[in-house]
Design an enzyme around this catalytic site. Structure first.
Site, mmCIF file in Angstrom:
data_model
loop_
_atom_site.group_PDB
_atom_site.id
_atom_site.type_symbol
_atom_site.label_atom_id
_atom_site.label_comp_id
_atom_site.label_asym_id
_atom_site.label_seq_id
_atom_site.Cartn_x
_atom_site.Cartn_y
_atom_site.Cartn_z
ATOM 1 N N THR A 42 -2.721 1.936 -4.700
ATOM 2 C CA THR A 42 -3.558 2.793 -5.539
ATOM 3 C C THR A 42 -4.951 2.863 -4.934
ATOM 4 O O THR A 42 -5.533 1.837 -4.597
ATOM 5 C CB THR A 42 -3.609 2.184 -6.966
ATOM 6 O OG1 THR A 42 -2.320 2.333 -7.543
ATOM 7 C CG2 THR A 42 -4.653 2.876 -7.831
ATOM 8 N N GLN A 116 5.577 6.807 -4.699
ATOM 9 C CA GLN A 116 5.860 5.752 -5.684
ATOM 10 C C GLN A 116 5.575 6.281 -7.088
ATOM 11 O O GLN A 116 4.483 6.793 -7.356
ATOM 12 C CB GLN A 116 5.018 4.500 -5.440
ATOM 13 C CG GLN A 116 5.509 3.366 -6.366
ATOM 14 C CD GLN A 116 4.652 2.126 -6.356
ATOM 15 O OE1 GLN A 116 3.462 2.203 -6.642
ATOM 16 N NE2 GLN A 116 5.259 0.986 -6.053
ATOM 17 N N GLY A 193 8.916 -0.957 -10.164
ATOM 18 C CA GLY A 193 9.397 -1.913 -11.161
ATOM 19 C C GLY A 193 8.681 -3.249 -11.044
ATOM 20 O O GLY A 193 9.196 -4.265 -11.514
ATOM 21 N N TYR A 197 3.858 -3.549 -14.664
ATOM 22 C CA TYR A 197 3.782 -2.227 -15.294
ATOM 23 C C TYR A 197 5.047 -1.982 -16.122
ATOM 24 O O TYR A 197 5.836 -2.902 -16.353
ATOM 25 C CB TYR A 197 3.518 -1.162 -14.223
ATOM 26 C CG TYR A 197 2.190 -1.435 -13.537
ATOM 27 C CD1 TYR A 197 1.001 -1.443 -14.286
ATOM 28 C CD2 TYR A 197 2.113 -1.761 -12.193
ATOM 29 C CE1 TYR A 197 -0.218 -1.748 -13.696
ATOM 30 C CE2 TYR A 197 0.892 -2.071 -11.594
ATOM 31 C CZ TYR A 197 -0.264 -2.062 -12.354
ATOM 32 O OH TYR A 197 -1.479 -2.380 -11.781
ATOM 33 N N ARG A 244 11.151 -0.878 -6.362
ATOM 34 C CA ARG A 244 10.330 -2.050 -6.040
ATOM 35 C C ARG A 244 10.329 -3.023 -7.210
ATOM 36 O O ARG A 244 10.124 -2.608 -8.356
ATOM 37 C CB ARG A 244 8.893 -1.624 -5.743
ATOM 38 C CG ARG A 244 8.041 -2.785 -5.250
ATOM 39 C CD ARG A 244 6.631 -2.380 -4.864
ATOM 40 N NE ARG A 244 6.237 -3.108 -3.667
ATOM 41 C CZ ARG A 244 4.986 -3.449 -3.376
ATOM 42 N NH1 ARG A 244 3.991 -3.115 -4.174
ATOM 43 N NH2 ARG A 244 4.702 -4.125 -2.286
ATOM 44 N N GLY A 330 0.154 -3.885 3.123
ATOM 45 C CA GLY A 330 -0.797 -3.106 2.340
ATOM 46 C C GLY A 330 -2.156 -3.070 3.022
ATOM 47 O O GLY A 330 -2.500 -2.105 3.712
HETATM 48 C C1 LIG Z 1 -5.913 -1.626 -3.190
HETATM 49 C C2 LIG Z 1 -4.499 -1.982 -3.548
HETATM 50 C C3 LIG Z 1 -3.784 -1.151 -4.388
HETATM 51 C C4 LIG Z 1 -2.446 -1.433 -4.699
HETATM 52 N N1 LIG Z 1 -1.737 -0.552 -5.462
HETATM 53 C C5 LIG Z 1 -0.403 -0.729 -5.621
HETATM 54 C C6 LIG Z 1 0.396 0.284 -6.215
HETATM 55 O O1 LIG Z 1 -0.072 1.376 -6.582
HETATM 56 N N2 LIG Z 1 1.706 0.037 -6.348
HETATM 57 C C7 LIG Z 1 2.282 -1.146 -5.941
HETATM 58 O O2 LIG Z 1 3.502 -1.312 -6.081
HETATM 59 N N3 LIG Z 1 1.546 -2.107 -5.360
HETATM 60 C C8 LIG Z 1 0.231 -1.925 -5.158
HETATM 61 N N4 LIG Z 1 -0.505 -2.858 -4.479
HETATM 62 C C9 LIG Z 1 0.172 -4.049 -3.918
HETATM 63 C C10 LIG Z 1 0.529 -3.815 -2.453
HETATM 64 O O3 LIG Z 1 1.552 -2.856 -2.342
HETATM 65 C C11 LIG Z 1 0.978 -5.124 -1.768
HETATM 66 O O4 LIG Z 1 2.138 -5.604 -2.399
HETATM 67 C C12 LIG Z 1 -0.080 -6.203 -1.798
HETATM 68 O O5 LIG Z 1 -1.322 -5.690 -1.357
HETATM 69 C C13 LIG Z 1 0.294 -7.401 -0.905
HETATM 70 O O6 LIG Z 1 0.557 -6.972 0.415
HETATM 71 P P1 LIG Z 1 -0.553 -7.045 1.568
HETATM 72 O O7 LIG Z 1 -1.028 -8.478 1.616
HETATM 73 O O8 LIG Z 1 0.150 -6.625 2.819
HETATM 74 O O9 LIG Z 1 -1.688 -6.130 1.198
HETATM 75 C C14 LIG Z 1 -1.837 -2.614 -4.190
HETATM 76 C C15 LIG Z 1 -2.577 -3.459 -3.364
HETATM 77 C C16 LIG Z 1 -3.884 -3.142 -3.018
HETATM 78 C C17 LIG Z 1 -4.629 -4.064 -2.071
#
Ligand SMILES: Cc1cc2nc3c(=O)[nH]c(=O)nc-3n(C[C@H](O)[C@H](O)[C@H](O)COP(=O)(O)O)c2cc1C
Length: 374
Positions: A42, A116, A193, A197, A244, A330
């Site tokens: 997001t 998503q 999922g 949420y 997910r 992410g």
């Molecule tokens: C800024 C931000 C926004 C995120 N928004 C979502 C989202 O909209 N949907 C989701 O399933 N996960 C969201 N996440 C979780 C990420 O998909 C991911 O699982 C999480 O950042 C851990 O992975 P990473 O360490 O590689 O960033 C978000 C993470 C970050 C940092």
């Protein structure tokens, strides 16, 4: 299959070739060019009309088209499903038209992109809607904590308990949003999922206190998720539908006392559908991952829990070891649009500026330097 990328990460063992993160893989009808995917994030920059993505989003996602798969930011399937300011929707013609710019830009660069679909349920606030509304959830149970609103951080509110009619309409809204995603040029959708949420609220033992067919036993608590997945798969095809999950993730005040029963039951119910993939976000229950991997016969995507800061290098062996088919990143993708190339060449990585994660302009969004310019 011969390994084609130029770095020593290809290991050849006595006549067999180990699968590497840089090998292609088939997901549904698509041949992904590598197994490094962009995790959904997001970014709260949907400044277009009617909560549609702005032109900046097309540039942002197209910059990241070298990912094997891009999974977009959470996108609400209906008005009530919006939990945060400036998140985009997929429930109006205006939004579909705006998303078309994004998918066209990504496809022009050879990328594959899934939208998503995220309904935040009780994790919302009346101040984040244009018209006065109260967030809805499986039960009238307020989440502990506070959330972002245009007026600053505010306590979560008591959600309105969804009626059977609300539940059925919401399932149909997910299906309609998935159809809209295809109309907008997306290659498929990921159903959210995870992360506390709406779907995980139904799966949980604390946010769902219902006594009807959607509450009580694990069998009943997986019902809403299976209904959403089945409806979306029926609308756009199972091979273009991913899910997910984040078993036992306490984020957003979730308690899952019996996750060791609930998630295997859910995976058992969904495995025969032939979905594009299952995407597991690991948090506090990494021990469950190998069991779910074993149970799941389709493509298994993992967002692995790793202590400390990530460099990618410590996660890539998970593909070689067979723990997952695809890995998602992410923050690394936020800061490194050319992440697969950087990982393949062990190049230095930009660090994400989390103060610019949510909202704002191009700064911290489309202006991270590419390798050649850093
Ligand atoms: C800024 C931000 C926004 C995120 N928004 C979502 C989202 O909209 N949907 C989701 O399933 N996960 C969201 N996440 C979780 C990420 O998909 C991911 O699982 C999480 O950042 C851990 O992975 P990473 O360490 O590689 O960033 C978000 C993470 C970050 C940092």
């Amino acid at each position: 299959m011969a390994c084609s990328h130029p770095v020593p990460i290809c290991l050849f063992l006595e006549g067999t070739t180990m699968t590497t993160p840089f090998d292609p893989i088939k997901v549904g009808p698509y041949e992904l060019k590598n197994r490094i995917a962009m995790a959904p994030m997001t970014r709260s920059r949907a400044y277009g009309p009617d909560r549609s993505p702005s032109p900046m989003a097309a540039e942002y996602y197209a910059q990241r088209a070298s990912a094997g798969l891009i999974i977009t930011e959470g996108t609400q399937p209906n008005v009530i499903g919006q939990g945060y300011p400036f998140t985009p929707g997929l429930h109006s013609a205006t939004q579909v038209q705006a998303w078309r710019q994004v998918t066209d830009a990504v496809h022009t660069k050879g990328g594959v992109i899934f939208a998503q679909i995220m309904h935040t349920g009780r994790i919302g606030h009346p101040a984040n809607y244009d018209t006065p509304l109260t967030p809805t959830g499986p039960s009238a149970v307020q989440a502990a904590g506070q959330t972002f609103t245009p007026a600053g951080m505010q306590d979560f509110v008591v959600p309105t308990e969804m009626t059977a009619g609300d539940i059925r309409r919401t399932v149909q809204d997910f299906a309609a949003a998935a159809r809209n995603a295809i109309d907008a040029g997306f290659d498929g959708v990921e159903i959210h999922g995870a992360n506390g949420y709406l779907l995980q609220q139904f799966l949980s033992t604390n946010a769902n206190t219902r006594s009807d067919e959607w509450g009580g036993s694990p069998h009943n608590r997986i019902r809403f998720t299976t209904e959403v997945v089945e409806a979306v798969a029926a609308a756009i095809g199972a091979s273009r539908t991913g899910l997910r999950i984040s078993p036992a993730n306490p984020f957003n005040d979730i308690v899952e006392d019996d996750y060791t029963q609930t998630y295997p039951l859910l995976v058992e119910a969904l495995d025969p559908l032939g979905l594009a993939y299952l995407h597991v976000m690991e948090t506090t229950a990494p021990d469950l991952t190998p069991l779910l991997r074993e149970q799941w016969n389709g493509v298994f995507i993992l967002n692995p829990a790793t202590p400390g800061s990530r460099t990618g290098a410590e996660q890539l062996p998970l593909i070689e070891g067979g723990a997952a088919d695809i890995l998602t990143f992410g923050q690394l993708f936020m800061a490194n649009a050319d992440l697969p190339h950087r990982l393949a060449t062990r190049a230095p990585l930009n660090e994400a500026d989390m103060s610019k994660a949510y909202g704002g302009d191009a700064s911290g969004y489309t202006d991270y330097p590419a390798l050649d310019n850093s």
